[in-house]
Structures are given as structure tokens and as C-alpha cells.
Design a protein around this motif. Sequence first.
Motif, PDB file in Angstrom:
ATOM      1  N   ARG A  16       0.757  -1.056  -0.159  1.00 29.51           N
ATOM      2  CA  ARG A  16       0.153   0.176   0.155  1.00 29.51           C
ATOM      3  C   ARG A  16       0.792   1.141   0.218  1.00 29.51           C
ATOM      4  O   ARG A  16       2.203   1.135   0.342  1.00 29.51           O
ATOM      5  CB  ARG A  16      -0.724  -0.248   1.066  1.00 29.51           C
ATOM      6  N   GLY A  17       0.195   2.184  -0.744  1.00 26.70           N
ATOM      7  CA  GLY A  17       1.329   3.434  -0.920  1.00 26.70           C
ATOM      8  C   GLY A  17       2.233   4.242  -1.173  1.00 26.70           C
ATOM      9  O   GLY A  17       2.845   5.419  -1.963  1.00 26.70           O
ATOM     10  N   GLY A  18       2.441   3.016  -2.339  1.00 26.15           N
ATOM     11  CA  GLY A  18       3.240   3.358  -3.958  1.00 26.15           C
ATOM     12  C   GLY A  18       2.451   2.981  -4.819  1.00 26.15           C
ATOM     13  O   GLY A  18       0.740   3.364  -5.026  1.00 26.15           O
ATOM     14  N   PRO A  19       3.525   3.488  -5.855  1.00 22.32           N
ATOM     15  CA  PRO A  19       2.508   3.473  -7.275  1.00 22.32           C
ATOM     16  C   PRO A  19       2.412   2.316  -7.872  1.00 22.32           C
ATOM     17  O   PRO A  19       3.657   1.433  -7.619  1.00 22.32           O
ATOM     18  CB  PRO A  19       3.713   4.723  -8.275  1.00 22.32           C
TER      19      PRO A  19
ATOM     20  N   LEU B 266       9.795   2.495 -18.296  1.00 16.22           N
ATOM     21  CA  LEU B 266       9.104   2.442 -17.230  1.00 16.22           C
ATOM     22  C   LEU B 266       8.063   3.732 -16.205  1.00 16.22           C
ATOM     23  O   LEU B 266       8.764   4.800 -16.830  1.00 16.22           O
ATOM     24  CB  LEU B 266      10.433   2.323 -15.474  1.00 16.22           C
ATOM     25  N   THR B 267       6.980   3.665 -16.386  1.00 16.49           N
ATOM     26  CA  THR B 267       6.451   4.350 -15.576  1.00 16.49           C
ATOM     27  C   THR B 267       5.643   4.337 -14.299  1.00 16.49           C
ATOM     28  O   THR B 267       5.351   2.916 -14.267  1.00 16.49           O
ATOM     29  CB  THR B 267       4.931   4.393 -16.945  1.00 16.49           C
ATOM     30  N   LEU B 268       5.245   5.171 -12.984  1.00 16.95           N
ATOM     31  CA  LEU B 268       4.999   5.217 -12.439  1.00 16.95           C
ATOM     32  C   LEU B 268       3.990   6.174 -12.076  1.00 16.95           C
ATOM     33  O   LEU B 268       4.530   7.199 -12.613  1.00 16.95           O
ATOM     34  CB  LEU B 268       6.353   6.131 -11.388  1.00 16.95           C
TER      35      LEU B 268
ATOM     36  N   LEU C  63      12.189  -1.697  -7.086  1.00 14.16           N
ATOM     37  CA  LEU C  63      10.944  -1.633  -5.791  1.00 14.16           C
ATOM     38  C   LEU C  63      11.454  -0.508  -6.176  1.00 14.16           C
ATOM     39  O   LEU C  63      11.845   0.741  -6.511  1.00 14.16           O
ATOM     40  CB  LEU C  63      12.269  -1.570  -5.119  1.00 14.16           C
ATOM     41  N   VAL C  64      10.557   0.128  -5.131  1.00 12.79           N
ATOM     42  CA  VAL C  64      10.188   1.884  -5.168  1.00 12.79           C
ATOM     43  C   VAL C  64      10.134   2.094  -3.236  1.00 12.79           C
ATOM     44  O   VAL C  64       9.566   1.212  -2.570  1.00 12.79           O
ATOM     45  CB  VAL C  64       8.895   2.116  -5.400  1.00 12.79           C
ATOM     46  N   GLN C  65      10.645   2.755  -3.251  1.00 14.46           N
ATOM     47  CA  GLN C  65      11.604   2.605  -1.546  1.00 14.46           C
ATOM     48  C   GLN C  65      11.376   3.951  -1.160  1.00 14.46           C
ATOM     49  O   GLN C  65      12.017   5.222  -1.889  1.00 14.46           O
ATOM     50  CB  GLN C  65      12.152   2.228  -1.402  1.00 14.46           C
TER      51      GLN C  65
END
Length: 166
Positions: free
Chosen positions: A67-70, A79-81, A151-153
Motif C-alpha cells: 500500500r502507498g506506492g505507485p 518504466l512509468t510510475l 522497487l520503489v522505496q
Amino acid sequence: AVTYWDRLGWKDTFGSPAWTARQWDYARAAGRPQVATPQVIINGGPTIVGSNRAQLEAAIQRAGPARGGPAISVRNGALTLAAGKDVPSTIWLVRYDPRTVEVPIRAGENGGRTLPHRNIVRELVKLGNWSGAVTELPLPSAPRGLSSAVLVQQGTGGPITAARKL
């Protein structure tokens, strides 16, 4: 693969001081006083012994999706967020070897055994940052034989809020 077990008389051939530092950053950010391998943390929850399959599968079921990430998508080499909650984050590209590699262990508690290693991280590249706006970045080609994940951190060592195997 980390380096803190090297003192037992057998150096992990896949270990890297960078991976060790990353694991400690993650532990400190979560207020954890120690690290271990094989350690798994799902959605910032408690640590789980990664070699305990039943415990791992149960924890994944309990945790549900991150939860909380794109949302992460890949199209035409980019790559698209997606847009989302403004939480400054780092976008990491992980390159790993999906093969199973049999490794003879020379010393320590597993000395004399040969253990399978799979999904061995070979490279970790910072692609950029995400702060809530739609973000598009070029996606470098994977070296031959390696697979990739994104990974989105949050921050340095913070929770991983989104991930995608490419």
C-alpha cells in the motif's frame, strides 16, 4: 547475499558490502536492532525466516498487496510510475540471476553441505526518484541471463511501497 557471515571462515561468493549496508539501512529505518539471513519482510511487517515456506506463504496471505506506492508499468522500453501520494521515494532497478546455482559451503553451520541459491542479486541501480507525480524513465536492457525487478522505496532504508517483476 551479505558479508556479515564471512567471519565464520567461508566467504559468500555472492556477498557484497553494498547489500550488507542496504540490509542494515532497512533494519535501522524500521527500528530493528539486528539483521539475519535468510530474512524476509513483507510490507514492513515482522521479520520472517525465508527458508520456512509455510510461515512465508502465511505471512504473504496475511499482508495482502503493498500500500502507498505507485502502480508500475512498462511499455516501449520505458518504466512509468503512476501518480500517487507524495512520499519521496527512490526507484531501484534490481538485476538478478533466476537460475539455481549449487554452492558448496566450506565452513560455518552449513559447512560440508551444498546449497541451492536462486534469484541472486547481481546489480542494484538507482533509476531515479518518485515524489507522487507520474514519472517515466528509460529502462536499460538487462544483461544476458539476468532478470529484472523494480522497487520503489521510501527514503534511505525505508519501506518498499511498490515492486514489480519485469
